[in-house]
Design an enzyme around this catalytic site. Structure first.
Site, PDB file in Angstrom:
ATOM      1  N   TRP A 208       0.859  -1.179   0.000  1.00  0.00           N
ATOM      2  CA  TRP A 208       0.000   0.000   0.000  1.00  0.00           C
ATOM      3  C   TRP A 208       0.904   1.241   0.000  1.00  0.00           C
ATOM      4  O   TRP A 208       1.895   1.291   0.730  1.00  0.00           O
ATOM      5  CB  TRP A 208      -0.904  -0.008   1.247  1.00  0.00           C
ATOM      6  N   ASP A 375     -15.701  12.529  -2.667  1.00  0.00           N
ATOM      7  CA  ASP A 375     -15.135  11.223  -2.303  1.00  0.00           C
ATOM      8  C   ASP A 375     -15.933  10.637  -1.142  1.00  0.00           C
ATOM      9  O   ASP A 375     -17.085  11.004  -0.898  1.00  0.00           O
ATOM     10  CB  ASP A 375     -13.630  11.408  -1.993  1.00  0.00           C
ATOM     11  N   ARG A 452     -10.189  -2.988   7.203  1.00  0.00           N
ATOM     12  CA  ARG A 452     -10.756  -1.630   7.197  1.00  0.00           C
ATOM     13  C   ARG A 452     -12.219  -1.661   7.645  1.00  0.00           C
ATOM     14  O   ARG A 452     -13.071  -1.000   7.085  1.00  0.00           O
ATOM     15  CB  ARG A 452     -10.631  -0.972   5.822  1.00  0.00           C
ATOM     16  N   TRP A 486     -14.629   4.200  -8.489  1.00  0.00           N
ATOM     17  CA  TRP A 486     -15.069   2.872  -8.004  1.00  0.00           C
ATOM     18  C   TRP A 486     -13.940   2.301  -7.159  1.00  0.00           C
ATOM     19  O   TRP A 486     -12.937   1.850  -7.671  1.00  0.00           O
ATOM     20  CB  TRP A 486     -15.355   1.988  -9.212  1.00  0.00           C
ATOM     21  N   ASP A 487     -14.135   2.323  -5.851  1.00  0.00           N
ATOM     22  CA  ASP A 487     -13.072   1.905  -4.934  1.00  0.00           C
ATOM     23  C   ASP A 487     -13.281   0.461  -4.488  1.00  0.00           C
ATOM     24  O   ASP A 487     -14.368  -0.118  -4.664  1.00  0.00           O
ATOM     25  CB  ASP A 487     -13.075   2.852  -3.718  1.00  0.00           C
ATOM     26  N   ASP A 557      -2.510   5.590  -3.151  1.00  0.00           N
ATOM     27  CA  ASP A 557      -2.938   6.551  -2.128  1.00  0.00           C
ATOM     28  C   ASP A 557      -1.790   7.454  -1.731  1.00  0.00           C
ATOM     29  O   ASP A 557      -1.982   8.405  -0.978  1.00  0.00           O
ATOM     30  CB  ASP A 557      -3.430   5.804  -0.877  1.00  0.00           C
TER      31      ASP A 557
END
Ligand code: GLA
Length: 779
Positions: A208, A375, A452, A486-487, A557
């Site tokens: 990440w 967002d 998460r 689209w996450d 990110d």
């Protein structure tokens, strides 16, 4: 002999020759009706290009292979241990990793296959329900059918050749031709055996915020594997791998690269055998995979794109970028300029309300961006990441008048409106989960692992796909949305489904992906004018498969400019420039705490699908002016950035331990840390017929860290046409924030390549020179 365009069959020696742009690929039907790999390498054009000598070296020469297992004891060299195969199986004396493994109805797995049919067809047939390279006129495919001795399975191997790209598309399909069920335990998209082992393995490992850092390792005896077991292609490894000759640099050297149009668990592998041959293969991750195939049913592998070039990493990445932009990305978007945008995430995080959105979008309009993206944080109860995924209706406290009204207010500032969604996920604390816990991926005695604070919806279940498709098609229409992010913010863990029987649980990871593709297809087809951007915790599922549905991708990110340059370098191995989203964010950077100059952040963000991501309400007058200038500059470059190819002259932060040496023989040592890349259209080296003053190439030189007592870099620029005259325009500032200096002169392609351009002396770190190159006249 017969020949259909790009594919030629020499009946005398049973050799197929495929002309794939700059390279040739040959395979042959062997004496035992097996399928033998003959050649992949530079394009053959001479009198034996028809394959008449293709079988000579390996087959006719008898190799002493003691202890070989073979059906012909008199000829140990007939052992599959040494015959270069196109489709190696298991249990037949090969001992290397097989390309496929089927459990037949009698429980056995080792049957050999024989070629039963082969034909050339028009176009590029693709696998069912999976993304694939789109057909254009003049494309051709070779289809070879093989069958086992007991006639229980038929395997079809597809080889697609484009009329206008140097690439080969491979995939495979299994049909159950027996009367009992069988199990597919492994099915590769491609496999081929190279005669030597002098290769380096290049892959794109990451994490990440550190996606796709190019790595290069010499291939030793044994295997090198680039793979994912996460149910998504993942941050940790992208489905791209290359074999490169040891002397490969940015612009020279042989590179055989493969990428999968697949976004789930995968495996790409190179294996060097005891006879120093190299097997290169890739496809669905076999670990945990098991597909039950009933009589009459078919199963298709994902498609792989293969390319071969002698033009080093730039040559290889140019083929991938161009093919993916022109033939994988939807044609409506492949040449369509992307709107500069402002995204609310790093500016507002979860503090999205009617008020903050209104203020931020007004500030965005002042900056001349075209799109405002709302967002995360807009839907019911979403104040942090612990709840609400699945409840896709506006939070009434934050948006009392709803999203359609918020969108209308944004449009009143002259901007388009975009929205963040995460369709595949559900929070345990959500109405959707409370109503449908059985809609999550789960195994009978498992714990439903959270990541998460979220669970994964079971997209293997068609009912879930239908529900989500209806919901999001309705939502997008209800607010006239122009853009969707689209996450997908976690890996899969317990890949079980409540709607499939025990014997089909090994199918769920792949079925999940088929469900995602179906959902993406339904939603994107309903809104061809909406721009979709893919995202998975940054660039966690950034692969050619997703680009079939989403024309652009949030590559990380990590918005720190230096880190972005590294990420963009690795991503450019396959990701087209126009698909690479890149934003200018605030300093100190939110992920790393590093402060970089505005011009440095702009240079990183400018070379991609451009955006801003900070609280623009806070800007000083000077920042406003400088951002407006940046956006103006970006607009001038936009035609080039939309259809250009990204290549690298100095890989970012380059030093002598970097995996790849620079292009055009640029000096191998410099105490400065630097980077230089080039965007060109079309790829340098191709001929152009028209004179133009529009820049056909933009070179960005970056002085990352300065150093004392060093001469400025002489930057040699590769790939332009030697005998052509170019107009060169340099733009830079001597000091940070000083007046821009422009210098203009004319130079030839050969001069730029061999003598290069002396960079100006730049004071300080994070300094940029833009070099615009346009063609003046051909000899
Ligand atoms: C992921 C994305 C970010 C942002 C957040 C919102 O991390 O990569 O860009 O959208 O989710 O939760």
């Amino acid at each position: 002999m017969n020949s259909v365009g790009l594919i030629h069959y020499n009946e005398e020696v049973s050799v197929y020759s495929l002309s794939c742009g700059n390279f040739s690929y040959q395979l042959r039907i062997g004496e035992r009706e097996d399928l033998i790999h003959c050649y992949v390498g530079p394009r053959l054009r001479g009198p034996t290009a028809d394959g008449s000598t293709a079988d000579a070296p390996f087959i006719r020469r008898r190799l002493p292979v003691p202890y070989a297992c073979t059906s012909d004891p008199a000829d140990p060299s007939s052992s599959s241990q040494v015959i270069p195969s196109e489709w190696p199986g298991s249990g037949a004396g090969d001992y290397r990793v097989p390309a496929w493994r089927i459990e037949y109805s009698d429980g056995s797995s080792s049957r050999s296959l024989s070629v039963t049919d082969h034909r050339i067809v028009d176009g590029l047939p693709g696998p069912e329900g999976l993304p694939s390279v789109r057909t254009a006129s003049g494309d051709r495919s070779l289809v070879v059918k093989l069958q086992d001795d007991a006639r229980e399975v038929e395997i079809s191997l597809y080889y697609g050749v484009c009329s206008d790209h140097s690439a080969l598309m491979r995939w495979s399909s299994v049909r159950n031709t027996g009367s009992s069920s069988i199990r597919i335990r492994q099915l590769s998209s491609f496999s081929l055996d190279l005669p030597d082992n002098d290769w380096h393995c290049l892959s794109l490992p990451g994490a990440w915020a550190r996606e796709r850092w190019l790595e290069r390792l010499p291939l030793g005896r044994g295997s090198f594997t680039a793979e994912s077991r996460r149910g998504i292609s993942g941050h940790q490894m992208s489905p791209w791998m290359a074999l490169a000759a040891p002397d490969t640099s940015q612009d020279t050297g042989s590179v055989l690269a493969a990428t999968l149009l697949y976004s789930s668990s995968f495996r790409l592998q190179a294996e060097c055998s005891d006879y120093f041959q190299t097997r290169f293969m890739g496809g669905i991750q076999p670990d945990g995979f098991c597909w039950l195939l009933q009589p009459g049913e078919e199963f298709d592998s994902p498609q792989a794109i293969l390319s071969y070039t002698t033009g080093g990493l730039n040559g290889s990445s140019a083929v991938m970028q161009q093919l993916i932009r022109q033939r994988v990305v939807h044609p409506d978007w492949s040449e369509r300029p992307r709107p500069p945008l402002l995204n609310s995430w790093e500016g507002l995080y979860f503090n999205t309300t009617q008020q903050t959105v209104s203020e931020l979008s007004a500030a965005a309009a002042d900056l001349d961006v075209e799109l405002f993206v709302l967002d995360d944080g807009w839907f019911q109860g979403r104040n942090d990441d612990t709840s609400s995924l699945g409840d896709w209706y506006p939070d009434r406290q934050k948006f009392p008048e709803g999203i359609a009204s918020a969108a209308e207010k944004v449009r009143s500032h002259g901007l388009k409106f975009g929205l963040w969604i995460e369709p595949e996920m559900v929070s345990p604390d959500s109405e959707l989960y409370r109503k449908h816990p059985e809609w999550c991926l789960q195994v009978p005695h498992g714990k439903m692992l959270q990541s998460r604070n979220q669970l994964v919806l079971d997209l293997a279940n068609p009912e879930v796909v239908d529900y989500l498709a209806d919901l999001f098609i309705g939502l997008i229409g209800s607010a006239s949305i122009s853009y969707i992010k689209w996450d997908m913010n976690r890996n899969l863990a317990e890949t079980g489904s409540t709607v499939f029987p025990p014997e089909q649980q090994g199918e769920i990871t792949h079925r999940y992906m088929l469900g995602v593709y179906k959902l993406a297809d339904r939603i994107t087809s309903a809104y061809p004018d909406v721009l979709f951007e893919g995202c998975a915790g940054g660039g966690g599922r950034c692969d050619a498969g997703m680009l079939y549905y989403f024309p652009q991708y949030w590559t990380s990110d990590n918005t720190d400019a230096l880190e972005r340059m590294r990420i963009q370098y690795g991503s450019s191995m396959f990701l087209p420039l126009s698909s690479m989203s890149a934003h200018i964010s605030a300093v100190p950077n939110h992920q790393l705490g590093r402060s970089s100059s505005m011009e440095f952040r702009a240079a990183a963000a400018m070379t991609g699908s451009f955006g801003l991501e900070f609280d623009a309400r806070d800007l000083s007058g000077a920042e406003l002016i400088s951002l407006k200038q940046i956006i103006r500059r970006w607009r001038a470059y936009q035609p080039l950035l939309t259809s250009g190819t990204l290549s690298w002259i100095l890989p970012p932060d380059w030093d002598s331990s970097s995996p790849v040496r620079p292009a055009a023989g640029n000096a191998a040592w410099s105490p400065m840390r630097e980077a230089a890349w080039m965007v060109s259209r079309p790829f340098p080296g191709h001929s152009h017929s028209q004179e133009s003053r529009e820049p056909e190439a933009l070179v960005v030189y970056v002085q990352i860290l300065t150093a004392p007592a060093v001469p400025p870099r002489r930057l040699r620029i590769p790939g332009l046409t030697d005998n052509t005259l170019y107009r060169i325009l340099l733009r830079y500032c001597m000091q940070p924030d000083s007046e821009e200096i422009t210098e203009e002169w004319q130079s030839s392609g050969e001069d730029l390549r061999y003598r290069g351009i002396q960079m100006p002396y730049l004071h300080g770190d994070h300094r940029i020179v833009y070099i615009e190159i346009s063609r003046l006249q051909t000899e």
